[in-house]
Scaffold this active site. Structure first.
Site, PDB file in Angstrom:
ATOM      1  CB  SER A  68      -0.941  -0.076   1.202  1.00  8.56           C
ATOM      2  OG  SER A  68      -1.979   0.821   1.052  1.00  8.56           O
ATOM      3  CG  ASP A 284      -3.278  -0.399  -1.675  1.00  7.70           C
ATOM      4  OD1 ASP A 284      -3.180   0.784  -1.322  1.00  7.70           O
ATOM      5  OD2 ASP A 284      -3.738  -1.287  -0.938  1.00  7.70           O
ATOM      6  CG  ASP A 286      -6.210   1.179   0.339  1.00  4.74           C
ATOM      7  OD1 ASP A 286      -5.376   2.098   0.367  1.00  4.74           O
ATOM      8  OD2 ASP A 286      -6.054   0.095   0.944  1.00  4.74           O
ATOM      9  CG  ASN A 378      -5.105   7.444   6.321  1.00  6.76           C
ATOM     10  OD1 ASN A 378      -6.232   7.232   5.875  1.00  6.76           O
ATOM     11  ND2 ASN A 378      -4.446   6.535   7.040  1.00  6.76           N
TER      12      ASN A 378
END
Ligand code: G16
Length: 549
Positions: A68, A284, A286, A378
């Protein structure tokens, strides 16, 4: 079908031997670390996912190979449960035991999982595997697939996909396509169809302009965004930077984590007009955060808290306009800016709860509402709708007298409810801004963020820090919280906390206060306290004001 558990041991010994005896810990989002030490972890996660699939009566289970937001040398694994959620908490310890036993104990450990959970080892199973674009991901994907094969399970490889795409494939397969088709085209189709309908040919509206800069973090999100652009025609004009194809390392000087933590644009940011809307996703895809620079050239951040408040406010309006009796709630973590929480409580009048870091915690809390909006600061988050909420909205849309209910229904379609999805979240933000006729100035003027800062402190063992109360209070090492309280009390609107990261080998420090100078000083003071009381390694932290000395 007869299965010999000896095969698991044979594979492990010959191809995926355990190279280190150091304890491997299940982190915030699965196992993560330097890629060279992960082969045996991945093989064992292939085994675990197959067992989990059999335990869940043959439902598809997902395994995503990605680190990630971490730097390029790292990799990791995220496990996806049948409903598209992260692996159930009770299986985290099963996974931890499985990755930590020696190769010699592996066969016995697998037998124990089968017995303890009463798994029919001969029943059918299917594991969906995807990976990010790190150069070591294909090797680790093979290790996962071999873990599945060792137990004679079925594996479907999706190649390079975003984490939320894999979550989408799993839930689509398990809901017999009620959610969408479990293919890459099915995913694009679901989101783009909803987005275009919501655009309704109104590409610009009021202050809203139809163009966006998209920082792909040199990760998989950039590639997928390029696919979106091909299929969206002109419904949104997107310029993708940090595409990562032959140039730039994943997450290096770019991406959502860099932009949020450093509070600056990606290094490679081109010259753009003030107030140009920009967004950054992580490796990634997300998480997503937005940013722009004002006419003084100052960087302005619109992070996960901003997205949460925008989305919650918009959904609240829809609920009211459609006169629906649905309970909406918002979930945050300790990282949420104090000003955002005040705004949610006092202006939006939406119930808000605080849970520990990790979307798995936010997701579960959000399920308690009819409409649960959850975002970490975040940029990691989404919205979940209960079955009751979905059927209520669908009925209202069918009745035909409430045009907003039709919009509401499409909004639900646009959201990837399984987990935070940077691209789906971005399309949602774009839709809301368009409907409101807002530019970034309108959006940021809803409230004023308190200045805040994050630090990463290296310590000998981050597990010497333990926290409670959704990570807002530190209970170990003894005395640290008392010192934090003392420091915080000297700053107007001061707040700070420390916690061990579950994805990197560091302790994280968060501080906020009334002014930027105070925030920097408070963060520095807390950082020094962590170094002194929690076994810091390396030179003592230098206050940024003295950095030039
Ligand atoms: C993962 C989790 C997030 C979490 C982040 C940082 O994100 O999914 O929920 O906020 O790690 O966690 P920590 O502070 O414990 O390192 P990602 O995007 O890296 O998968």
């Amino acid at each position: 079908m007869s299965i010999n558990l000896r095969t698991v041991y044979a594979f492990a010994r010959e191809m995926y031997p355990k190279l280190s005896t150091e304890h491997i810990q299940y982190g915030t989002a699965g196992f993560r670390g330097k890629a060279e030490f992960l082969d045996s972890v991945m093989f064992r996660m292939g085994v675990l996912a197959t067992l989990r699939s059999r335990f869940r009566s043959g439902a598809a289970i997902g395994v995503m190979i990605t680190a990630s937001h971490n730097p390029e040398p790292d990799n990791g694994v995220k496990l996806v449960d049948p409903k598209g959620e992260m692996l159930e908490a009770s299986w985290e310890s099963i996974a931890t035991d499985l990755v930590n036993v020696s190769d010699q104990e592996l066969e016995q450990q697998v037998a124990k999982i089968i017995k303890d959970n009463n798994i029919d080892i001969t029943s059918s199973s299917i594991v969906y595997v995807g990976m990010d674009n790190r150069y070591h991901s294909p090797r680790l994907l093979k290790a996962v697939a071999d873990g599945v094969i060792a137990l004679k399970g079925n594996v479907r490889e999706y190649g390079i996909v975003t984490t939320p795409m894999l979550h989408y494939f799993v839930v689509s397969a398990n809901t017999k396509e009620a959610y969408g088709k479990p293919t890459e085209e099915g995913y694009y189709d679901k989101l783009i169809t909803a987005f275009k309908t919501l655009r309704n040919d109104q590409l610009e509206n009021g202050n809203y302009k139809n163009n966006l800069i998209f920082d792909g973090a040199n990760g998989v999100g950039a590639r997928k965004m390029l696919q979106f652009i091909k299929r969206m025609q002109n419904s949104l004009q997107v310029t993708v930077i940090n595409q990562g194809i032959g140039q730039g390392k994943i997450n290096e000087d770019c991406g959502a984590d860099y932009v949020k933590v450093q509070q600056r644009p990606p290094k490679s940011m081109p010259e753009v007009e003030p107030y140009t809307r920009c967004c950054s996703v992580d490796g990634d895809a997300d998480r997503v955060v937005y940013f722009f620079s004002n006419d003084k050239g100052e960087f302005q951040l619109l992070d996960g808290d901003r997205i949460a408040t925008l989305v919650a406010g918009y959904l609240m309006d829809l609920v009211k306009k459609c006169q629906l009796d649905l309970r909406l709630g918002l979930v945050q973590t300790a990282y949420a800016n104090g000003a955002s929480t005040d705004y949610i409580v006092n202006e939006l009048k939406v119930p808000v709860s605080c849970v520990p870091t990790g979307v798995k915690h936010l997701h579960h809390k959000a399920l308690e509402y009819d409409i649960g909006v959850y975002f970490e600061a975040n940029g990691h988050g989404t919205v979940v709708f209960s079955d009751h909420a979905k059927s209520t909205v669908a009925e209202a849309a069918k009745a035909g007298d409430k045009p907003d209910a039709k919009i509401f229904l499409k909004i639900i379609d646009l959201i990837n409810e399984t987990v935070g999805d940077a691209i789906s979240d971005m399309l949602l933000v774009e839709t809301i801004l368009n409907h409101k006729g807002w530019d970034v100035k309108d959006w940021i003027s809803t409230y004023t963020d308190l200045p805040n800062q994050q630090l990463k402190i290296k310590v000998q063992d981050r597990n010497v820090i333990a926290t409670t109360d959704a990570e807002r209070v530190c209970v170990k090492p003894e005395g640290l919280q008392i010192e934090i309280n003392k420091a915080v009390s000297n700053y107007k609107r001061g707040r700070a906390f420390v916690r061990p990261s579950g994805t990197e080998d560091v302790v994280r420090v968060y501080a906020e206060a009334n002014t930027k100078e105070d925030t920097v000083s408070l963060a520095h003071e807390i950082g020094i306290l962590v170094q002194r009381l929690a076994g810091g390694v390396g030179p003592e932290l230098v206050h940024p004001n003295n950095a030039h000395l």
